[in-house]
Design an enzyme around this catalytic site. Structure first.
Site, PDB file in Angstrom:
ATOM      1  N   TYR A  55      38.976 -36.709 -79.145  1.00 18.65           N
ATOM      2  CA  TYR A  55      38.453 -35.476 -78.548  1.00 18.65           C
ATOM      3  C   TYR A  55      38.002 -34.530 -79.655  1.00 18.65           C
ATOM      4  CZ  TYR A  55      38.459 -34.890 -73.555  1.00 18.65           C
ATOM      5  OH  TYR A  55      38.094 -34.929 -72.246  1.00 18.65           O
ATOM      6  N   GLU A  57      36.027 -31.360 -79.063  1.00 16.61           N
ATOM      7  CA  GLU A  57      35.336 -30.185 -78.498  1.00 16.61           C
ATOM      8  C   GLU A  57      35.087 -29.147 -79.586  1.00 16.61           C
ATOM      9  OE1 GLU A  57      37.647 -28.778 -75.227  1.00 16.61           O
ATOM     10  OE2 GLU A  57      36.867 -30.283 -73.870  1.00 16.61           O
ATOM     11  N   ASP A 202       9.677 -31.883 -74.460  1.00 16.43           N
ATOM     12  CA  ASP A 202      10.626 -32.973 -74.212  1.00 16.43           C
ATOM     13  C   ASP A 202       9.928 -34.255 -74.654  1.00 16.43           C
ATOM     14  OD1 ASP A 202      12.151 -35.037 -73.278  1.00 16.43           O
ATOM     15  OD2 ASP A 202      12.186 -34.385 -71.186  1.00 16.43           O
ATOM     16  N   THR A 229      15.607 -38.038 -76.032  1.00 15.64           N
ATOM     17  CA  THR A 229      16.668 -39.020 -75.863  1.00 15.64           C
ATOM     18  C   THR A 229      16.719 -39.847 -77.145  1.00 15.64           C
ATOM     19  OG1 THR A 229      15.109 -40.543 -74.825  1.00 15.64           O
ATOM     20  CG2 THR A 229      16.488 -39.224 -73.346  1.00 15.64           C
ATOM     21  N   LYS A 232      15.320 -44.531 -76.457  1.00 17.02           N
ATOM     22  CA  LYS A 232      14.035 -45.138 -76.086  1.00 17.02           C
ATOM     23  C   LYS A 232      13.346 -45.619 -77.367  1.00 17.02           C
ATOM     24  CE  LYS A 232      13.608 -41.740 -72.329  1.00 17.02           C
ATOM     25  NZ  LYS A 232      14.295 -42.237 -71.159  1.00 17.02           N
ATOM     26  N   ARG A 238      22.517 -44.683 -76.038  1.00 18.29           N
ATOM     27  CA  ARG A 238      22.118 -43.762 -74.979  1.00 18.29           C
ATOM     28  C   ARG A 238      22.662 -42.379 -75.313  1.00 18.29           C
ATOM     29  NH1 ARG A 238      20.047 -47.251 -71.675  1.00 18.29           N
ATOM     30  NH2 ARG A 238      19.144 -45.611 -70.415  1.00 18.29           N
TER      31      ARG A 238
HETATM   32  C1  LIG Z   1      10.855 -37.247 -70.593  1.00 23.39           C
HETATM   33  C2  LIG Z   1      12.260 -37.568 -70.207  1.00 23.39           C
HETATM   34  N1  LIG Z   1      13.187 -36.599 -70.250  1.00 23.39           N
HETATM   35  C3  LIG Z   1      14.469 -36.824 -69.899  1.00 23.39           C
HETATM   36  C4  LIG Z   1      14.872 -38.074 -69.487  1.00 23.39           C
HETATM   37  C5  LIG Z   1      16.282 -38.252 -69.019  1.00 23.39           C
HETATM   38  O1  LIG Z   1      17.038 -39.101 -69.795  1.00 23.39           O
HETATM   39  P1  LIG Z   1      18.361 -39.806 -69.242  1.00 23.39           P
HETATM   40  O2  LIG Z   1      17.908 -40.887 -68.322  1.00 23.39           O
HETATM   41  O3  LIG Z   1      19.033 -40.268 -70.471  1.00 23.39           O
HETATM   42  O4  LIG Z   1      19.158 -38.762 -68.507  1.00 23.39           O
HETATM   43  C6  LIG Z   1      13.951 -39.129 -69.442  1.00 23.39           C
HETATM   44  C7  LIG Z   1      14.361 -40.476 -68.991  1.00 23.39           C
HETATM   45  O5  LIG Z   1      13.616 -41.291 -68.564  1.00 23.39           O
HETATM   46  C8  LIG Z   1      12.605 -38.857 -69.795  1.00 23.39           C
HETATM   47  O6  LIG Z   1      11.664 -39.802 -69.744  1.00 23.39           O
END
Ligand SMILES: Cc1ncc(COP(=O)(O)O)c(C=O)c1O
Length: 419
Positions: A55, A57, A202, A229, A232, A238
């Protein structure tokens, strides 16, 4: 690792059998879902370490539990490497995945009811960019701009500006899950500055391509916040991370913990640290360039063989094939037919799709995983022809069985790392 596997096999044969089945599935077929990849063996090793017992935090040097001498080391490694790879002033590597990462970013700066200007979902935006079915869509007011399908999917920035002036968003968000083009970040920034909004990108899908300097980096264009993320195109475990300017560091860190999450997953953070070490190497730059080159070749081959691509080509690692227009079947059926020949894709809505999300008009195809296996342009030409040919021969059991054999034969030449 081998000893751990032997224990699993001995003590839970049902679970072990499923693991072996999944390994076989990943090895024998071609993975073309753009959001998937094969991670490093070192990442698999890090995920299976005793860091999962801990843990932690809080943040390095400021934890709520004792015994942090080694967890601080790995989190600092991950944060520092993230800042270096993405040319960012601050990094938070604790988000448990992409969705909580975006939630934490919004909640750091917005009050319920505040407006975010984001990409329309059927044009490529993600669920967390304000889909009515996501909690984010209920809490905040998402206003959506679209792409121009008749202009290769490019964005009409005059329209985005008009919407921004009318709706006065607090965040101008760009980023996508099914958009095969790159962005003009300068244009987004200009519009955000004019209306006094924060800029957020994002880049979950293209995080690895940005890290490998194969695509534009929003941080180079003065963006306030960038989320990605880690699993990918970046090839990690993950997880999610938030990059930002120093001035936003405190708000972001507080929003992730204690605002949204509890204890970070330190085994994942160890794996993220390793992923970022790899991402800084010349080999990773080559990988990122190859992902793009493969996508261009695959897109060209699909089009040469009668495939209708939603944006008429790609600037990144993915493409959306309009299967209704190309071969007269919806994306659900196309995904199923390709599954039968061990080519994995996913059904995908197209801009302003007249069909429902579970039976949309297309499929999404991408090259990060196949490129990780070492597949190159010759294999992309082969796969592009096979995809169209297979869809045209749906219902022909003999043809599909023969094609599956050919796909599996191709895959045997390209081992999967870590299996
Ligand atoms: C652009 C984008 N943002 C956020 C996410 C969310 O990721 P997660 O599936 O790990 O929650 C994804 C997942 O496909 C994504 O393509």
């Amino acid at each position: 690792m081998d000893a751990h596997r032997a224990l699993l096999q001995q003590n839970d044969p049902d679970l072990y059998a499923a693991l072996v089945g999944e390994e076989q599935r990943q090895r024998s077929g071609v993975e073309l879902i753009p959001s998937e990849n094969y991670t490093y063996p070192e990442v698999l090793a890090a995920l299976g370490t005793v860091f999962t017992n801990k843990y932690s935090e809080g943040y390095p040097g400021r934890r709520y539990y004792g015994g942090q001498e080694y967890t601080d080391v790995i989190e600092n490694l991950a944060r520092n490497r993230a800042c270096a790879v993405f040319r960012s002033e601050h990094a938070n590597v604790q988000p448990l995945s992409g969705s909580p990462m975006n939630q934490a970013a919004y909640l750091a700066f917005l009050e319920p009811g505040d407006t975010v200007l984001a990409m329309d979902l059927s044009h490529g935006g993600h669920l967390t960019h304000g889909a009515p079915v996501s909690h984010m869509g209920r809490i905040f007011n998402f206003v959506r701009y679209k792409t121009q399908p008749d202009k290769e999917g490019r964005i009409d920035f005059a329209e985005v500006r008009k919407m921004a002036l009318e709706t006065k968003p607090k965040i101008v968000l760009c980023g996508y899950t099914s958009y095969p083009r790159d962005y003009d970040y300068d244009e987004f920034k200009k519009i955000a500055d004019e209306v006094g909004a924060l800029t957020m990108a994002d880049v979950s899908h293209i995080g690895g391509l940005i890290a490998g300097d194969a695509m534009r980096n929003p941080m180079d264009y003065g963006f306030d916040i960038m989320t990605t993320t880690t699993h990918k195109s970046l090839r990690g475990p993950r997880g999610g991370m938030i990059l930002c300017k120093k001035g936003h560091a405190q708000a972001i860190d507080k929003s992730v913990f204690p605002g949204l999450q509890g204890g970070p997953h330190m085994n994942t953070i160890a794996a993220v640290a390793y992923t970022l070490k790899e991402a800084a190497t010349p080999d990773f730059k080559t990988y990122a360039r190859n992902v793009l080159a493969n996508a261009k070749t695959l897109a060209k081959t699909l089009m040469e063989n009668g495939g209708a691509l939603v944006t008429g080509g790609t600037d990144n690692h993915m493409m959306v094939l309009n299967t209704v227009e190309s071969v007269g079947i919806d994306g659900k059926e196309a995904e199923k037919v390709l599954d039968e020949v061990a080519i994995t894709t996913n059904k995908q809505i197209i801009p302003d799709d007249p069909n429902p999300p579970l039976r949309p008009s297309g499929i999404r195809i991408g090259t990060p995983a196949a490129t990780t296996r070492g597949m190159g342009e010759a294999e992309m030409v082969q796969l592009g022809r096979w995809i169209i040919d297979t869809l045209q021969h749906r219902g022909d059991a003999g043809y599909l069985a023969k094609r599956r054999g050919e796909v599996e034969e191709l895959c045997r030449g390209f081992p999967v790392p870590g299996i």
